[in-house]
Design a protein around this motif. Sequence first.
Motif, PDB file in Angstrom:
ATOM      1  N   ILE A 153      33.449  53.276  37.280  1.00 54.81           N
ATOM      2  CA  ILE A 153      33.966  52.077  36.615  1.00 54.81           C
ATOM      3  C   ILE A 153      33.015  50.901  36.846  1.00 54.81           C
ATOM      4  CG2 ILE A 153      35.817  50.372  36.616  1.00 54.81           C
ATOM      5  CD1 ILE A 153      37.746  52.641  37.291  1.00 54.81           C
ATOM      6  N   SER A 154      32.538  50.741  38.066  1.00 58.42           N
ATOM      7  CA  SER A 154      31.605  49.648  38.380  1.00 58.42           C
ATOM      8  C   SER A 154      30.316  49.786  37.586  1.00 58.42           C
ATOM      9  CB  SER A 154      31.294  49.635  39.883  1.00 58.42           C
ATOM     10  OG  SER A 154      32.460  49.416  40.637  1.00 58.42           O
ATOM     11  N   GLU A 155      29.851  51.009  37.424  1.00 56.74           N
ATOM     12  CA  GLU A 155      28.620  51.246  36.678  1.00 56.74           C
ATOM     13  C   GLU A 155      28.787  50.887  35.207  1.00 56.74           C
ATOM     14  OE1 GLU A 155      25.796  55.026  35.378  1.00 56.74           O
ATOM     15  OE2 GLU A 155      27.118  55.218  37.124  1.00 56.74           O
ATOM     16  N   ILE A 156      29.899  51.308  34.614  1.00 58.00           N
ATOM     17  CA  ILE A 156      30.171  50.986  33.215  1.00 58.00           C
ATOM     18  C   ILE A 156      30.312  49.481  33.039  1.00 58.00           C
ATOM     19  CG2 ILE A 156      31.827  51.236  31.328  1.00 58.00           C
ATOM     20  CD1 ILE A 156      32.534  53.997  32.505  1.00 58.00           C
ATOM     21  N   ASP A 157      31.041  48.864  33.949  1.00 58.57           N
ATOM     22  CA  ASP A 157      31.266  47.423  33.871  1.00 58.57           C
ATOM     23  C   ASP A 157      29.948  46.658  33.918  1.00 58.57           C
ATOM     24  OD1 ASP A 157      33.113  45.156  33.896  1.00 58.57           O
ATOM     25  OD2 ASP A 157      32.340  44.799  35.899  1.00 58.57           O
ATOM     26  N   ARG A 158      29.063  47.064  34.801  1.00 57.00           N
ATOM     27  CA  ARG A 158      27.778  46.377  34.956  1.00 57.00           C
ATOM     28  C   ARG A 158      26.848  46.644  33.766  1.00 57.00           C
ATOM     29  NH1 ARG A 158      26.581  48.721  39.117  1.00 57.00           N
ATOM     30  NH2 ARG A 158      25.209  50.315  38.276  1.00 57.00           N
ATOM     31  N   ASP A 159      26.762  47.883  33.356  1.00 55.95           N
ATOM     32  CA  ASP A 159      25.806  48.256  32.315  1.00 55.95           C
ATOM     33  C   ASP A 159      26.233  47.815  30.918  1.00 55.95           C
ATOM     34  OD1 ASP A 159      24.412  49.439  34.329  1.00 55.95           O
ATOM     35  OD2 ASP A 159      24.958  51.501  33.815  1.00 55.95           O
ATOM     36  N   VAL A 160      27.516  47.865  30.652  1.00 56.09           N
ATOM     37  CA  VAL A 160      27.991  47.692  29.279  1.00 56.09           C
ATOM     38  C   VAL A 160      28.550  46.295  29.016  1.00 56.09           C
ATOM     39  CG1 VAL A 160      29.559  48.589  27.505  1.00 56.09           C
ATOM     40  CG2 VAL A 160      28.520  50.161  29.154  1.00 56.09           C
ATOM     41  N   PHE A 161      29.228  45.708  29.978  1.00 57.44           N
ATOM     42  CA  PHE A 161      30.032  44.525  29.689  1.00 57.44           C
ATOM     43  C   PHE A 161      29.604  43.241  30.383  1.00 57.44           C
ATOM     44  CE2 PHE A 161      33.399  47.879  28.989  1.00 57.44           C
ATOM     45  CZ  PHE A 161      33.375  47.766  27.618  1.00 57.44           C
ATOM     46  N   THR A 162      28.587  43.270  31.222  1.00 57.44           N
ATOM     47  CA  THR A 162      28.241  42.089  32.012  1.00 57.44           C
ATOM     48  C   THR A 162      26.972  41.423  31.505  1.00 57.44           C
ATOM     49  OG1 THR A 162      29.274  43.065  33.973  1.00 57.44           O
ATOM     50  CG2 THR A 162      27.771  41.223  34.337  1.00 57.44           C
ATOM     51  N   ASP A 163      27.041  40.091  31.351  1.00 56.81           N
ATOM     52  CA  ASP A 163      25.866  39.295  30.999  1.00 56.81           C
ATOM     53  C   ASP A 163      25.081  39.025  32.281  1.00 56.81           C
ATOM     54  OD1 ASP A 163      24.101  37.478  29.633  1.00 56.81           O
ATOM     55  OD2 ASP A 163      25.262  35.850  30.530  1.00 56.81           O
ATOM     56  N   PRO A 164      23.861  39.535  32.397  1.00 55.43           N
ATOM     57  CA  PRO A 164      23.137  39.412  33.668  1.00 55.43           C
ATOM     58  C   PRO A 164      22.774  37.980  34.033  1.00 55.43           C
ATOM     59  CG  PRO A 164      21.701  40.289  31.945  1.00 55.43           C
ATOM     60  CD  PRO A 164      23.084  40.263  31.380  1.00 55.43           C
ATOM     61  N   LEU A 165      22.667  37.102  33.064  1.00 55.88           N
ATOM     62  CA  LEU A 165      22.258  35.729  33.337  1.00 55.88           C
ATOM     63  C   LEU A 165      23.384  34.905  33.953  1.00 55.88           C
ATOM     64  CD1 LEU A 165      20.114  33.548  33.192  1.00 55.88           C
ATOM     65  CD2 LEU A 165      20.824  33.093  30.846  1.00 55.88           C
ATOM     66  N   SER A 166      24.556  34.960  33.314  1.00 51.80           N
ATOM     67  CA  SER A 166      25.676  34.134  33.775  1.00 51.80           C
ATOM     68  C   SER A 166      26.610  34.857  34.738  1.00 51.80           C
ATOM     69  CB  SER A 166      26.493  33.655  32.565  1.00 51.80           C
ATOM     70  OG  SER A 166      27.119  34.761  31.920  1.00 51.80           O
ATOM     71  N   GLY A 167      26.570  36.189  34.716  1.00 50.68           N
ATOM     72  CA  GLY A 167      27.509  36.951  35.523  1.00 50.68           C
ATOM     73  C   GLY A 167      28.870  37.106  34.875  1.00 50.68           C
ATOM     74  N   LEU A 168      29.050  36.498  33.693  1.00 51.76           N
ATOM     75  CA  LEU A 168      30.308  36.623  32.961  1.00 51.76           C
ATOM     76  C   LEU A 168      30.277  37.874  32.082  1.00 51.76           C
ATOM     77  CD1 LEU A 168      30.801  32.939  31.727  1.00 51.76           C
ATOM     78  CD2 LEU A 168      31.863  34.032  33.713  1.00 51.76           C
ATOM     79  N   ARG A 169      31.377  38.119  31.399  1.00 49.24           N
ATOM     80  CA  ARG A 169      31.393  39.184  30.395  1.00 49.24           C
ATOM     81  C   ARG A 169      30.436  38.810  29.262  1.00 49.24           C
ATOM     82  NH1 ARG A 169      33.417  43.291  33.180  1.00 49.24           N
ATOM     83  NH2 ARG A 169      35.610  43.053  33.738  1.00 49.24           N
ATOM     84  N   ASN A 170      29.947  39.826  28.551  1.00 53.30           N
ATOM     85  CA  ASN A 170      29.004  39.570  27.472  1.00 53.30           C
ATOM     86  C   ASN A 170      29.690  39.621  26.108  1.00 53.30           C
ATOM     87  OD1 ASN A 170      29.429  42.295  27.013  1.00 53.30           O
ATOM     88  ND2 ASN A 170      27.457  42.928  27.860  1.00 53.30           N
ATOM     89  N   ARG A 171      28.908  39.496  25.051  1.00 50.74           N
ATOM     90  CA  ARG A 171      29.454  39.461  23.693  1.00 50.74           C
ATOM     91  C   ARG A 171      30.106  40.794  23.329  1.00 50.74           C
ATOM     92  NH1 ARG A 171      29.032  36.156  19.034  1.00 50.74           N
ATOM     93  NH2 ARG A 171      30.576  37.014  17.602  1.00 50.74           N
ATOM     94  N   LYS A 172      29.547  41.893  23.806  1.00 51.77           N
ATOM     95  CA  LYS A 172      30.133  43.203  23.520  1.00 51.77           C
ATOM     96  C   LYS A 172      31.553  43.283  24.069  1.00 51.77           C
ATOM     97  CE  LYS A 172      29.351  48.164  24.167  1.00 51.77           C
ATOM     98  NZ  LYS A 172      29.294  48.503  22.725  1.00 51.77           N
ATOM     99  N   PHE A 173      31.722  42.809  25.292  1.00 51.33           N
ATOM    100  CA  PHE A 173      33.063  42.789  25.876  1.00 51.33           C
ATOM    101  C   PHE A 173      33.975  41.866  25.083  1.00 51.33           C
ATOM    102  CE2 PHE A 173      36.247  40.707  28.461  1.00 51.33           C
ATOM    103  CZ  PHE A 173      36.874  41.756  29.096  1.00 51.33           C
TER     104      PHE A 173
END
Length: 260
Positions: free
Chosen positions: A54-74
Amino acid sequence: MKCPACDLDFSSRDVRGVGVQVCISCLGVFLDKAGLDRAVPAGPDFLASVVAAISEIDRDVFTDPLSGLRNRKFFDRQILAEASRASRGGILSLVLFDLDGFKNANDEFGHLAGDRVLAEFAKILLLEVRQCDAPARIGGDEFGVLMPLTAAPGARALASRVIERVAAHRFTAHEDEIVSIGASAGFAVYPDDTGTLVRRVDAGKIARKLFDAADRALYLAKDAGKGKVVGAGEIPIPTAPTPAPGAGAASQAGKKVPGA
């Protein structure tokens, strides 16, 4: 097949072949018989593998690396899920934020300074949202917050608190240089601002109308100056122009009268 947790089409990732599926949309975990058969004898090791997946999916798919927030895909999938839930009788608010002065900061101090501003704003946003809210970086210097079961007063209160914090915050480009940054916000509420009053309508339609309404409100807030909040319900509804006096009679003058 719909995910029983988020109501979206079920798309999953297998957890290392142990009979567990993780929903890509909401990170819900589902075990089939094979998963149940493996879970009991494996004990803590089985649970650890699921948490790691779950942590891997969350990091790879849904997290914006710059802000640490969720990304547009999420965000795009979450707004569909929340719209689907709201269509069964709930309320859903969307608040959009845009940073005032961000382009000038990028131009004057460089993109690394701009990246720092975005990260600092994300921290401010996280201080004000509730646990049930879904903040995300939508793109560039635009952020969104989905607020389930929240009407206009709650959406406005969040937007105002965030803008006040931004105004009081000292954004830094480098160690000793201060960047002038503000924030504007626009928000919309389902069903009040979407024109989709009938329940059980298509979630995609609700999501599009909600986003468009909030985006129009944000545009007006930006146009009004820094530090403004505008709700979609405040946008005037265009009305047809009033005919000039006598225009009705004049327009009839050239028409042929039946029986004439």
